[in-house]
Structure formats: C-alpha cells, structure tokens
Motif scaffolding. Structure first.
Motif, PDB file in Angstrom:
ATOM      1  N   ASN A 196      13.573  -5.825 -12.273  1.00 15.84           N
ATOM      2  CA  ASN A 196      12.977  -4.585 -11.757  1.00 15.84           C
ATOM      3  C   ASN A 196      13.053  -3.494 -12.824  1.00 15.84           C
ATOM      4  O   ASN A 196      13.647  -3.693 -13.885  1.00 15.84           O
ATOM      5  CB  ASN A 196      13.656  -4.140 -10.439  1.00 15.84           C
ATOM      6  CG  ASN A 196      15.145  -3.933 -10.597  1.00 15.84           C
ATOM      7  OD1 ASN A 196      15.586  -3.077 -11.360  1.00 15.84           O
ATOM      8  ND2 ASN A 196      15.930  -4.736  -9.899  1.00 15.84           N
ATOM      9  N   GLY A 197      12.472  -2.359 -12.517  1.00 14.75           N
ATOM     10  CA  GLY A 197      12.398  -1.273 -13.493  1.00 14.75           C
ATOM     11  C   GLY A 197      13.751  -0.637 -13.766  1.00 14.75           C
ATOM     12  O   GLY A 197      14.008  -0.133 -14.867  1.00 14.75           O
ATOM     13  N   THR A 198      14.609  -0.650 -12.765  1.00 15.30           N
ATOM     14  CA  THR A 198      15.934  -0.061 -12.933  1.00 15.30           C
ATOM     15  C   THR A 198      16.748  -0.841 -13.956  1.00 15.30           C
ATOM     16  O   THR A 198      17.328  -0.252 -14.882  1.00 15.30           O
ATOM     17  CB  THR A 198      16.667  -0.035 -11.569  1.00 15.30           C
ATOM     18  OG1 THR A 198      15.846   0.662 -10.638  1.00 15.30           O
ATOM     19  CG2 THR A 198      18.016   0.633 -11.681  1.00 15.30           C
TER      20      THR A 198
ATOM     21  N   LEU B 162      15.767  -0.276 -17.567  1.00 11.82           N
ATOM     22  CA  LEU B 162      16.401   0.898 -18.188  1.00 11.82           C
ATOM     23  C   LEU B 162      17.842   0.597 -18.592  1.00 11.82           C
ATOM     24  O   LEU B 162      18.285   0.949 -19.685  1.00 11.82           O
ATOM     25  CB  LEU B 162      16.380   2.086 -17.209  1.00 11.82           C
ATOM     26  CG  LEU B 162      15.017   2.727 -16.949  1.00 11.82           C
ATOM     27  CD1 LEU B 162      15.064   3.613 -15.698  1.00 11.82           C
ATOM     28  CD2 LEU B 162      14.571   3.559 -18.161  1.00 11.82           C
TER      29      LEU B 162
ATOM     30  N   THR C 254      12.774  13.403 -11.654  1.00 14.58           N
ATOM     31  CA  THR C 254      12.489  11.978 -11.837  1.00 14.58           C
ATOM     32  C   THR C 254      13.064  11.208 -10.664  1.00 14.58           C
ATOM     33  O   THR C 254      13.810  11.769  -9.853  1.00 14.58           O
ATOM     34  CB  THR C 254      13.102  11.450 -13.156  1.00 14.58           C
ATOM     35  OG1 THR C 254      12.763  10.061 -13.316  1.00 14.58           O
ATOM     36  CG2 THR C 254      14.626  11.560 -13.165  1.00 14.58           C
ATOM     37  N   PHE C 255      12.718   9.928 -10.592  1.00 14.86           N
ATOM     38  CA  PHE C 255      13.365   9.054  -9.627  1.00 14.86           C
ATOM     39  C   PHE C 255      14.793   8.777 -10.115  1.00 14.86           C
ATOM     40  O   PHE C 255      15.033   8.678 -11.323  1.00 14.86           O
ATOM     41  CB  PHE C 255      12.566   7.751  -9.506  1.00 14.86           C
ATOM     42  CG  PHE C 255      13.133   6.794  -8.506  1.00 14.86           C
ATOM     43  CD1 PHE C 255      13.255   7.156  -7.169  1.00 14.86           C
ATOM     44  CD2 PHE C 255      13.556   5.537  -8.897  1.00 14.86           C
ATOM     45  CE1 PHE C 255      13.792   6.276  -6.244  1.00 14.86           C
ATOM     46  CE2 PHE C 255      14.084   4.652  -7.966  1.00 14.86           C
ATOM     47  CZ  PHE C 255      14.200   5.023  -6.644  1.00 14.86           C
TER      48      PHE C 255
ATOM     49  N   ALA D 279      16.707   6.390 -10.501  1.00 14.22           N
ATOM     50  CA  ALA D 279      17.051   5.240 -11.355  1.00 14.22           C
ATOM     51  C   ALA D 279      17.252   5.680 -12.803  1.00 14.22           C
ATOM     52  O   ALA D 279      18.068   5.103 -13.521  1.00 14.22           O
ATOM     53  CB  ALA D 279      15.953   4.178 -11.283  1.00 14.22           C
ATOM     54  N   THR D 280      16.524   6.709 -13.226  1.00 16.15           N
ATOM     55  CA  THR D 280      16.634   7.179 -14.611  1.00 16.15           C
ATOM     56  C   THR D 280      18.061   7.602 -14.930  1.00 16.15           C
ATOM     57  O   THR D 280      18.614   7.225 -15.968  1.00 16.15           O
ATOM     58  CB  THR D 280      15.675   8.372 -14.845  1.00 16.15           C
ATOM     59  OG1 THR D 280      14.401   8.071 -14.304  1.00 16.15           O
ATOM     60  CG2 THR D 280      15.552   8.690 -16.320  1.00 16.15           C
TER      61      THR D 280
ATOM     62  N   VAL E 154      10.675  10.749 -19.253  1.00 14.40           N
ATOM     63  CA  VAL E 154      10.023  10.058 -18.136  1.00 14.40           C
ATOM     64  C   VAL E 154       8.572  10.527 -18.061  1.00 14.40           C
ATOM     65  O   VAL E 154       8.310  11.732 -17.924  1.00 14.40           O
ATOM     66  CB  VAL E 154      10.734  10.380 -16.802  1.00 14.40           C
ATOM     67  CG1 VAL E 154      10.035   9.679 -15.638  1.00 14.40           C
ATOM     68  CG2 VAL E 154      12.203   9.987 -16.866  1.00 14.40           C
TER      69      VAL E 154
ATOM     70  N   ASP F 110      10.997   6.017 -20.121  1.00 16.75           N
ATOM     71  CA  ASP F 110      10.854   5.543 -18.745  1.00 16.75           C
ATOM     72  C   ASP F 110       9.375   5.636 -18.382  1.00 16.75           C
ATOM     73  O   ASP F 110       8.856   6.715 -18.079  1.00 16.75           O
ATOM     74  CB  ASP F 110      11.712   6.389 -17.794  1.00 16.75           C
ATOM     75  CG  ASP F 110      11.689   5.852 -16.364  1.00 16.75           C
ATOM     76  OD1 ASP F 110      10.756   5.102 -16.021  1.00 16.75           O
ATOM     77  OD2 ASP F 110      12.605   6.199 -15.587  1.00 16.75           O
TER      78      ASP F 110
ATOM     79  N   GLU G 110       6.022   4.884 -14.177  1.00 18.65           N
ATOM     80  CA  GLU G 110       4.896   5.437 -13.411  1.00 18.65           C
ATOM     81  C   GLU G 110       3.660   5.641 -14.278  1.00 18.65           C
ATOM     82  O   GLU G 110       2.745   6.356 -13.877  1.00 18.65           O
ATOM     83  CB  GLU G 110       5.321   6.787 -12.812  1.00 18.65           C
ATOM     84  CG  GLU G 110       6.583   6.691 -11.984  1.00 18.65           C
ATOM     85  CD  GLU G 110       7.097   8.051 -11.507  1.00 18.65           C
ATOM     86  OE1 GLU G 110       6.484   9.070 -11.830  1.00 18.65           O
ATOM     87  OE2 GLU G 110       8.114   8.058 -10.799  1.00 18.65           O
TER      88      GLU G 110
ATOM     89  N   PHE H  86       7.271  -2.478  -9.258  1.00 21.52           N
ATOM     90  CA  PHE H  86       7.491  -2.368  -7.817  1.00 21.52           C
ATOM     91  C   PHE H  86       6.121  -2.291  -7.128  1.00 21.52           C
ATOM     92  O   PHE H  86       5.124  -1.939  -7.761  1.00 21.52           O
ATOM     93  CB  PHE H  86       8.314  -1.091  -7.542  1.00 21.52           C
ATOM     94  CG  PHE H  86       8.712  -0.934  -6.105  1.00 21.52           C
ATOM     95  CD1 PHE H  86       9.587  -1.819  -5.507  1.00 21.52           C
ATOM     96  CD2 PHE H  86       8.183   0.108  -5.341  1.00 21.52           C
ATOM     97  CE1 PHE H  86       9.945  -1.675  -4.178  1.00 21.52           C
ATOM     98  CE2 PHE H  86       8.539   0.257  -4.010  1.00 21.52           C
ATOM     99  CZ  PHE H  86       9.416  -0.639  -3.427  1.00 21.52           C
TER     100      PHE H  86
ATOM    101  N   LYS I 257       3.791   0.678  -7.665  1.00 21.25           N
ATOM    102  CA  LYS I 257       3.503   1.135  -9.033  1.00 21.25           C
ATOM    103  C   LYS I 257       2.082   0.722  -9.447  1.00 21.25           C
ATOM    104  O   LYS I 257       1.399   0.038  -8.704  1.00 21.25           O
ATOM    105  CB  LYS I 257       4.567   0.598 -10.002  1.00 21.25           C
ATOM    106  CG  LYS I 257       5.983   1.124  -9.695  1.00 21.25           C
ATOM    107  CD  LYS I 257       6.129   2.619  -9.957  1.00 21.25           C
ATOM    108  CE  LYS I 257       7.318   3.270  -9.287  1.00 21.25           C
ATOM    109  NZ  LYS I 257       8.620   2.964  -9.838  1.00 21.25           N
TER     110      LYS I 257
ATOM    111  N   GLY J 103       9.992  -6.091 -10.050  1.00 17.19           N
ATOM    112  CA  GLY J 103       9.888  -6.571 -11.428  1.00 17.19           C
ATOM    113  C   GLY J 103       9.892  -5.424 -12.401  1.00 17.19           C
ATOM    114  O   GLY J 103       9.714  -4.265 -12.023  1.00 17.19           O
TER     115      GLY J 103
HETATM  116  C1  LIG Z   1      10.094   3.279  -9.828  1.00 12.80           C
HETATM  117  C2  LIG Z   1      10.843   3.957 -10.880  1.00 12.80           C
HETATM  118  C3  LIG Z   1      11.960   3.377 -11.492  1.00 12.80           C
HETATM  119  C4  LIG Z   1      12.637   2.130 -10.974  1.00 12.80           C
HETATM  120  O1  LIG Z   1      11.855   0.996 -10.868  1.00 12.80           O
HETATM  121  P1  LIG Z   1      12.267  -0.153  -9.827  1.00 12.80           P
HETATM  122  O2  LIG Z   1      11.371  -1.273 -10.231  1.00 12.80           O
HETATM  123  O3  LIG Z   1      11.984   0.354  -8.465  1.00 12.80           O
HETATM  124  O4  LIG Z   1      13.698  -0.481 -10.033  1.00 12.80           O
HETATM  125  C5  LIG Z   1      12.550   4.040 -12.551  1.00 12.80           C
HETATM  126  N1  LIG Z   1      12.086   5.231 -12.979  1.00 12.80           N
HETATM  127  C6  LIG Z   1      11.038   5.834 -12.397  1.00 12.80           C
HETATM  128  C7  LIG Z   1      10.585   7.165 -12.929  1.00 12.80           C
HETATM  129  C8  LIG Z   1      10.390   5.235 -11.320  1.00 12.80           C
HETATM  130  O5  LIG Z   1       9.366   5.847 -10.723  1.00 12.80           O
END
Ligand SMILES: *Cc1c(COP(=O)(O)O)cnc(C)c1O
Length: 474
Positions: A164-166, A169, A190-191, A193-194, A236, A262, A265, A288, A291, A298
């Motif tokens: 996943n995106g998290t 990072l 930001t979301f 996860a950053t 981001v 990041d 998006e 996700f 996205k 992923g």
């Molecule tokens: C969605 C998102 C993530 C995390 O991605 P996941 O695949 O949901 O883990 C990280 N940073 C930003 C800015 C996001 O929008």
C-alpha cells in the motif's frame, strides 16, 4: 429482505399497514401460506379503500390489487428497470409458480460517492489470467511488468511494488537510512500516513505550513524549519497538485537533504514538464481504491537509483539474501504486492491517460457550472510550470457554511468530503508543529466533490450548484 415485504392474505388491513410502517417501502405483497402472490397493496391503496368505506379489519386478500406489475425470476436488469417508474417503484419477482422470491426496486436517487474505481478495461481479464496461473502471491509475471511500466509512466527508472501507499513511504525512509534522531519535514495539510511513517521509522517529524495558492508545502516554511538534524523533506502533491519542486529541490541540494515525494494523490502530474515522483530520491504512490489508479490496496516506490531500489527490494522481502534462501542480512518487512493486485494495476495503467482526461473534464465542467458563485475558489490549475491532475475535484467555500453544504448534499445523495484536518490540530501531532495558518484556513474551507461518476447518473453538477448557491432548501 423479502420477508419484510410479505403480508398473509388472511391478515387484516391494519396488519398490512403495520408491515408497511415497518418496511418503509410503502408496499406489501399479499401472499398465501406458500408465498403464492395474490396481489399488492400500497399505503395509497389502503387510504383509498378506507375512504371508500372499507374497514381496517377486512382481510388483505379480499381487497388487494390483483392486476399488478411483476418480474420473472432471472429477468434481465434492464427489463426490470423498464417496468418501474415514479408511481410503481417496487415490484415483486416471482418464480414459475407465481411464488414471490424477491423484489426489484428502483432507487430514484443514486448515491454518488466522491470516487469509485473504473475497472472497465482489461482488469478482469488480467486478474483471471493471474488467478489461473496460480501465481497469486508475490511472484508472477504481472509484478515485474507493472513495476516497469509504472516507472516508465513516472519518467523514472525502477519501480518497487508494495502492499500500500503507507508502506511505500515507510520503505523509502528506511532505504534512505532515516531513523532515530533525524528530523523529517512534512506539510501540515496531508493524509496522516505522511507523518505516521516518519514516526514508524523512529524519526522526528517537523510539521510546516502550506502555500496559500497551491495548498502544497511552502518552500519558505521548509527553509525556516531546517536545523542541523534535518535529514529529509516529504513534499505531498496534494489533491493532484504538484509542489514547487524547483523550490524544494533547491533547498535539498543546498542542505544535502533527502527528498521522498508523497505522490499518493498525483499520478501523472508534472512540474516543468517532468512527472512527480521523478524529482526526489524516491517517489511514493498509492493504489487504494479511491486513488487515480488502483489495485484495491497497493503502492509503489519509484527511483532512479539502483542502490536504493536494491535496498528497498531487500527490506520489502524480510531482509532475506537473494543469493541465500532464509539468510537474513537486515531486519526486513513483508511489504510485497501480490500478482493479483499487479494484474489489475497493469490494466489500469493501460488506460491511465484516458482516466486522467475524464477526471480533468469533470473538473472543467464543475468550473463552468459553478462560475459566478461568490466565495468559491478551485484548486489553482494555472500555477507556473505546474500541470496538476485531478484526484478529487476540490475547492474552497465559506468556512462557516462548509459543513452545512456537506449535509445538504448528503440529502441529495451526493457525497462531499471535508479536507484533511491540519495535522497540527490533532493532539498526537501537535508537539511536532510549527505555526500553520494557511493550512488551518484551507482545511476549514475545503470541500471535495464526486469526481468519477457517469453522465447518466443524475445531474450532480446541478445539485452541487443548487447547494453551493444557497438555494438548496428552496
Ligand atoms: C492515500 C494516501 C496515502 C496512503 O496510501 P494507502 O495506500 O492508503 O496506504 C499516503 N499519503 C497520501 C497523501 C494519501 O492521500
């Protein structure tokens, strides 16, 4: 639940009314003990019966409508759709013996989410192909194909597909050796996860403000936040808007900082003609479901450095030596992507240009339809050198009315989302923050609108215009 629609033909009208009251469908199907359909009663029918002198203790079977519209089991969706209308919105589905087995209802208003995945290309075909190959874990041909094609799409050299995106990072920060004692600069808007991944890596995040116009990390604020412990910046590209990468990379070069972009998006956005993800040491993407392109869950890291990519591949797979099975040279993770996910991603990538264009067109239409409404500001698309993409169509409205608009749109079955909260507002992140007035302001005023609907699905644009113009209640 079909049971809630059924009323015995021996039950009295009062009981039929009670059932209608419970199921909230304004309708009951009147049946015998074997569910053979005798007729239909609506609340309107019962009202007319009472006005005509009937009584509530008469059996439903004696007074129900015996000519009615119904569908046969196995009938095509389109055919059933043709049978319902505003006045007859719900019809029974019967088997060959006229026994009720289900019902069909036309919802007058479709729920309109801010985003849903478009899986109408080769996604299913490749997914089945991967499935039938039995390579359903993280070996299989689609992974390498997806990595290569995605890196190429990003003007980068290598791709490392992850879960996943998290974790993309997290993996990037680990590969760059960032950890305890290191400061990493992140934007306030930001979301989460950053910032979470900076903390997962054991480093100290430093939250800085965003730029008023682009809504992305402000290079001037980054400059001010640099200390002798600063090791990296995580710009981001928010809601599809590329950051000022000239500014960021200039600061990074001067202070010898690492840059992890990041790009979760912003698949396909460019700065000075170059794709986001290709500027920093590593670019991180999310796939996700909401996205720009998706693999369900992923992510991907892209990089031009073979050394960093080797490091990421090692960490992605338990830190296990590739020459010697079960011999671990570092404490790694299981951050792998499955071949099934990669198969979907590969198909998504075949259509990414088309997908980006469709999203652009939706935003263009919103801009046209909302033109002339006061107090509205779209995400700037005309900033020098930047070509944004559309993740969620996003705009700023009057902060005092934003939540009311969301409520009013919900009543019209249109989902609208508030922006992310400023990280600096939340108790768990506060202590890492510098002053962030722009982010606070944008966060309180921001609204994201449905971005991936079909034109046939009701007039979202008009509904949004009505609400944002203050005419929602009229
Ligand atoms: C969605 C998102 C993530 C995390 O991605 P996941 O695949 O949901 O883990 C990280 N940073 C930003 C800015 C996001 O929008």
């Amino acid at each position: 639940m079909i049971e809630e629609m059924l009323c015995s033909k021996d039950s009295v009208l009062l009981e039929a009314l009670r059932i209608i009251n419970e199921n909230a469908k304004r309708t009951v199907f009147v049946v015998d003990g074997d569910r053979h359909l005798s007729g239909i009663l609506t609340d309107g029918d019962i009202r007319r019966l009472l006005l005509a002198g009937h009584r509530l203790d008469e059996p439903a079977g004696m007074v129900c409508n015996t000519t009615f519209i119904y569908a046969r089991q196995g009938e095509k969706y389109q055919d059933m759709l043709a049978k319902v209308s505003k006045s007859v919105s719900i019809i029974p589905i019967v088997d060959g013996d006229m026994r009720v087995v289900d019902y069909f209802q036309c919802l007058e208003e479709l729920h309109m989410p801010v985003a849903n995945p478009d899986l109408t290309g080769n996604e299913f075909k490749y997914l089945i192909d991967a499935f039938l190959s039995t390579w359903i874990s993280s070996k299989g041909t689609y992974i390498g194909m997806f990595e290569e094609k995605f890196a190429e799409f990003c003007d980068s050299r290598y791709g490392v597909a992850v879960s996943n995106g998290t974790v993309a990072l997290h993996l990037a920060l680990l590969a760059l050796g960032i950890g305890r004692g290191d400061e990493v600069i992140v934007p306030d808007l930001t979301f989460a996860a950053t910032i979470n991944t900076v903390l997962h890596a054991g480093a100290t995040p430093v939250i800085v403000d965003v730029d008023r116009e682009s809504w992305c990390i402000d290079p001037a604020a980054v400059k001010k936040a640099i200390t002798k412990r600063t090791r990296a910046i995580v710009p981001v590209h928010l809601y599809g808007q590329p950051c000022d990468m000239d500014g960021i990379m200039g600061i990074a070069r001067k202070h010898r900082l690492k840059v992890v972009e990041d790009c979760a998006e912003a698949h396909g956005a460019t700065f000075a003609g170059k794709k986001v993800g290709s500027f920093g040491d590593i670019g991180c993407f999310s796939f996700f479901a909401n996205k720009i392109i998706t693999t369900g869950e992923g992510g991907m890291c892209v990089s031009r450095s073979a050394r960093l990519v080797d490091r990421m591949r090692l960490l992605r797979d338990h830190g296990m030596s590739r020459q010697r099975k079960y011999w671990h040279t570092t404490v790694g993770y299981n951050y792998r992507m499955t071949n099934l996910q990669a198969a979907i991603g590969f198909a998504q990538l075949e259509r990414v240009d088309e997908v980006l264009k469709a999203r652009d067109q939706v935003e263009v239409e919103y801009r046209q339809r909302l033109r002339g409404l006061g107090g509205i500001e779209f995400q700037r698309g005309d900033l020098s050198q930047r070509r944004k993409v559309v993740w969620l169509v996003s705009l700023l409205v009057d902060g005092r009315k934003r939540d009311l608009y969301i409520e009013q749109l919900k009543l019209k079955h249109v989902e609208a989302r508030p922006f992310f909260y400023s990280l600096s507002r939340m108790g768990i992140y506060k202590k890492f923050a510098t002053s962030c007035p722009n982010s606070r302001n944008i966060s309180a005023r921001g609204l994201s609108l449905p971005t991936t609907f079909l034109r046939s699905e009701g007039d979202v644009f008009t509904k949004v215009r009505n609400v944002l113009s203050g005419g929602a209640l009229s």
